[in-house]
Design an enzyme around this catalytic site. Structure first.
Site, PDB file in Angstrom:
ATOM      1  N   HIS A  44     -51.641  10.739  -5.377  1.00 55.16           N
ATOM      2  CA  HIS A  44     -51.444   9.914  -6.467  1.00 55.16           C
ATOM      3  C   HIS A  44     -50.636   8.564  -6.273  1.00 55.16           C
ATOM      4  O   HIS A  44     -49.988   8.534  -5.296  1.00 55.16           O
ATOM      5  CB  HIS A  44     -51.129  10.632  -7.573  1.00 55.16           C
ATOM      6  CG  HIS A  44     -49.675  11.126  -7.725  1.00 55.16           C
ATOM      7  ND1 HIS A  44     -49.551  12.101  -6.630  1.00 55.16           N
ATOM      8  CD2 HIS A  44     -48.601  10.939  -8.377  1.00 55.16           C
ATOM      9  CE1 HIS A  44     -48.230  12.479  -7.028  1.00 55.16           C
ATOM     10  NE2 HIS A  44     -47.745  11.734  -8.109  1.00 55.16           N
TER      11      HIS A  44
ATOM     12  N   HIS B 201     -47.880   7.143  -7.612  1.00 56.07           N
ATOM     13  CA  HIS B 201     -46.630   7.246  -8.192  1.00 56.07           C
ATOM     14  C   HIS B 201     -45.785   6.615  -6.621  1.00 56.07           C
ATOM     15  O   HIS B 201     -45.955   7.198  -5.500  1.00 56.07           O
ATOM     16  CB  HIS B 201     -46.227   8.396  -8.502  1.00 56.07           C
ATOM     17  CG  HIS B 201     -46.201   8.482 -10.076  1.00 56.07           C
ATOM     18  ND1 HIS B 201     -46.350   9.704 -10.751  1.00 56.07           N
ATOM     19  CD2 HIS B 201     -46.433   7.514 -10.971  1.00 56.07           C
ATOM     20  CE1 HIS B 201     -46.681   9.597 -11.984  1.00 56.07           C
ATOM     21  NE2 HIS B 201     -46.952   8.173 -12.134  1.00 56.07           N
TER      22      HIS B 201
ATOM     23  N   ASP C  11     -42.976   7.777  -5.222  1.00 54.57           N
ATOM     24  CA  ASP C  11     -42.271   8.692  -4.438  1.00 54.57           C
ATOM     25  C   ASP C  11     -43.438   9.429  -3.256  1.00 54.57           C
ATOM     26  O   ASP C  11     -42.890  10.298  -2.583  1.00 54.57           O
ATOM     27  CB  ASP C  11     -41.708   9.848  -5.071  1.00 54.57           C
ATOM     28  CG  ASP C  11     -42.471  10.535  -6.229  1.00 54.57           C
ATOM     29  OD1 ASP C  11     -43.336  10.030  -6.823  1.00 54.57           O
ATOM     30  OD2 ASP C  11     -42.351  11.708  -6.300  1.00 54.57           O
ATOM     31  N   HIS C  12     -44.584   9.219  -3.556  1.00 53.04           N
ATOM     32  CA  HIS C  12     -45.579   9.481  -2.725  1.00 53.04           C
ATOM     33  C   HIS C  12     -46.489   8.063  -2.147  1.00 53.04           C
ATOM     34  O   HIS C  12     -47.196   8.534  -1.226  1.00 53.04           O
ATOM     35  CB  HIS C  12     -46.655  10.179  -3.455  1.00 53.04           C
ATOM     36  CG  HIS C  12     -46.379  11.519  -4.371  1.00 53.04           C
ATOM     37  ND1 HIS C  12     -46.681  12.860  -3.681  1.00 53.04           N
ATOM     38  CD2 HIS C  12     -45.370  11.637  -5.357  1.00 53.04           C
ATOM     39  CE1 HIS C  12     -46.080  13.575  -4.445  1.00 53.04           C
ATOM     40  NE2 HIS C  12     -45.136  12.897  -5.693  1.00 53.04           N
TER      41      HIS C  12
ATOM     42  N   HIS D 279     -51.776  15.315 -14.264  1.00 50.97           N
ATOM     43  CA  HIS D 279     -50.705  14.542 -14.257  1.00 50.97           C
ATOM     44  C   HIS D 279     -50.352  13.361 -15.144  1.00 50.97           C
ATOM     45  O   HIS D 279     -51.431  13.034 -15.729  1.00 50.97           O
ATOM     46  CB  HIS D 279     -50.208  14.081 -12.742  1.00 50.97           C
ATOM     47  CG  HIS D 279     -48.761  13.780 -12.426  1.00 50.97           C
ATOM     48  ND1 HIS D 279     -47.762  14.565 -12.755  1.00 50.97           N
ATOM     49  CD2 HIS D 279     -48.196  12.906 -11.710  1.00 50.97           C
ATOM     50  CE1 HIS D 279     -46.601  14.091 -12.300  1.00 50.97           C
ATOM     51  NE2 HIS D 279     -46.975  12.942 -11.521  1.00 50.97           N
TER      52      HIS D 279
ATOM     53  N   ASP E 105     -48.699  16.490  -7.454  1.00 43.71           N
ATOM     54  CA  ASP E 105     -48.092  16.616  -8.543  1.00 43.71           C
ATOM     55  C   ASP E 105     -49.090  16.973  -9.840  1.00 43.71           C
ATOM     56  O   ASP E 105     -50.010  16.444 -10.091  1.00 43.71           O
ATOM     57  CB  ASP E 105     -47.253  15.401  -9.177  1.00 43.71           C
ATOM     58  CG  ASP E 105     -46.171  15.026  -8.253  1.00 43.71           C
ATOM     59  OD1 ASP E 105     -45.849  15.699  -7.034  1.00 43.71           O
ATOM     60  OD2 ASP E 105     -45.627  14.036  -8.232  1.00 43.71           O
TER      61      ASP E 105
ATOM     62  N   HIS F 212     -41.567  19.638  -3.370  1.00 44.26           N
ATOM     63  CA  HIS F 212     -41.409  18.545  -4.161  1.00 44.26           C
ATOM     64  C   HIS F 212     -40.207  19.219  -5.105  1.00 44.26           C
ATOM     65  O   HIS F 212     -40.735  19.166  -6.470  1.00 44.26           O
ATOM     66  CB  HIS F 212     -42.790  18.404  -5.144  1.00 44.26           C
ATOM     67  CG  HIS F 212     -42.868  17.142  -5.741  1.00 44.26           C
ATOM     68  ND1 HIS F 212     -42.507  16.930  -7.267  1.00 44.26           N
ATOM     69  CD2 HIS F 212     -43.061  15.867  -5.437  1.00 44.26           C
ATOM     70  CE1 HIS F 212     -42.704  15.847  -7.686  1.00 44.26           C
ATOM     71  NE2 HIS F 212     -42.748  15.331  -6.639  1.00 44.26           N
TER      72      HIS F 212
END
Length: 316
Positions: free
Chosen positions: A63, A65, A67-68, A140, A211, A269
């Site tokens: 996805h 976001h 942090d990914h 999510h 997530d 995670h």
């Protein structure tokens, strides 16, 4: 086939853990590796690992976001400087191409190798003679996907002792038998492939979930998987917080692995509130109460993906 973690933290990096990225090493199968997610600093983690970006073949984003995702433009640029000349395909949700187009064009980054961006909305996203990859929507704050990597079954080994008893020595006829074709020796002896080829080797299944809250989308992706990689952002004492932020607890990850009939579960995670590996032990304990074959992901550690057989399946 091995799993190698480059980042296991949620949200932001800490001094102990980097943000999310995991590699699937296909050393014997393809002499390459695939990557799932690419948080900020991933290329630095690669430099400290046995991985080489020139061997990176496919990269899957769960996805969008940060942090990914925030490590992706830099990693793509650096790959060309580290011997990466072969094609690379990046898969992810809609919006991925726009993000990369802007990042790479504004920074005038040069990509000296064939780069393909594949946006998807789930379903079968890749298949060749050896593998297929399916994606499924999770639950999510934004669209988040899980990936199911299925290694196709391979032919069984030849019963060489039986073949030698027929007087057949290693050679071209061995290859035909392994392909399922009956052959006739020079002496006129008919050898049926079904009688001299052992049962096919079951392909392994690896599930990497992005997530997510507990949801119906996880089960089809994880069903009968040899290895399930699942987020465990919080311990179950914080299940209300996990629900609020669209995440899962360690116990919820274990419940999914149990219900899916998985063979092994790796938790990753982790929230920054757990600063050391020791502070994660309660999460491991609560998961193992539900699904004993659970381990904690740890950066720069290798986890083999074992082939499920009747003798080594702890769930049977």
């Amino acid at each position: 086939m091995e799993i190698y973690f480059l980042g296991t933290n949620a949200g932001v990096p800490t001094l102990q853990r980097n943000v999310t990225s995991v590699a699937l090493r296909l050393l014997e199968e393809r002499r390459s590796f695939w990557m799932f997610d690419c948080g900020e600093g991933t290329q630095h983690q690669v430099l400290r690992s046995p991985l080489r970006l020139g061997k990176l073949e496919k990269l899957f984003i769960t996805h969008l976001h940060g942090d990914h995702l925030f490590g992706l433009p830099g990693l793509l640029s650096s790959r060309g400087y580290q011997g990466g000349t072969g094609p690379l395909t990046v898969y992810g949700p809609p919006g991925l191409k726009a993000y990369l187009d802007i990042s790479l064009s504004v920074s005038q980054s040069r990509i000296p190798y064939p780069l393909e961006i594949v946006e998807h909305s789930g379903g079968l996203i890749f298949e060749d003679d050896g593998f297929k990859v399916e994606a499924g929507l999770l639950e999510h704050r934004i669209d988040s996907y899980g990936y199911r990597v299925t290694e196709k079954d391979s032919p069984g080994n030849l019963n060489k002792e039986l073949l030698m008893s027929y007087g057949l020595k290693p050679g071209p006829l061995y290859g035909l038998l392994k392909k399922g074709q009956d052959v006739t020796t020079e002496e006129g002896v008919l050898i049926r492939a079904a009688e001299v080829v052992n049962a096919p080797k079951r392909g392994r299944i690896v599930t990497v979930l992005g997530d997510t809250r507990p949801c119906q989308g996880t089960l089809p992706l994880a069903l009968d998987a040899d290895l399930i990689i699942h987020e465990a952002t919080f311990g179950h004492d914080l299940k209300e917080m996990a629900h609020q932020y669209h995440h899962s607890t360690a116990r919820q990850a274990a419940e999914l692995a149990r219900d899916a009939g998985g063979r092994e579960l790796l938790l990753t995670h982790f929230s920054s509130r757990y600063t050391t590996q020791e502070e994660l032990l309660p999460l491991l304990a609560e998961a193992q109460e539900i699904f004993p074959q659970t381990l904690l992901a740890e950066e720069f550690c290798t986890f083999p993906v074992y082939r499920r057989t009747p003798g080594n399946d702890p769930g049977k």
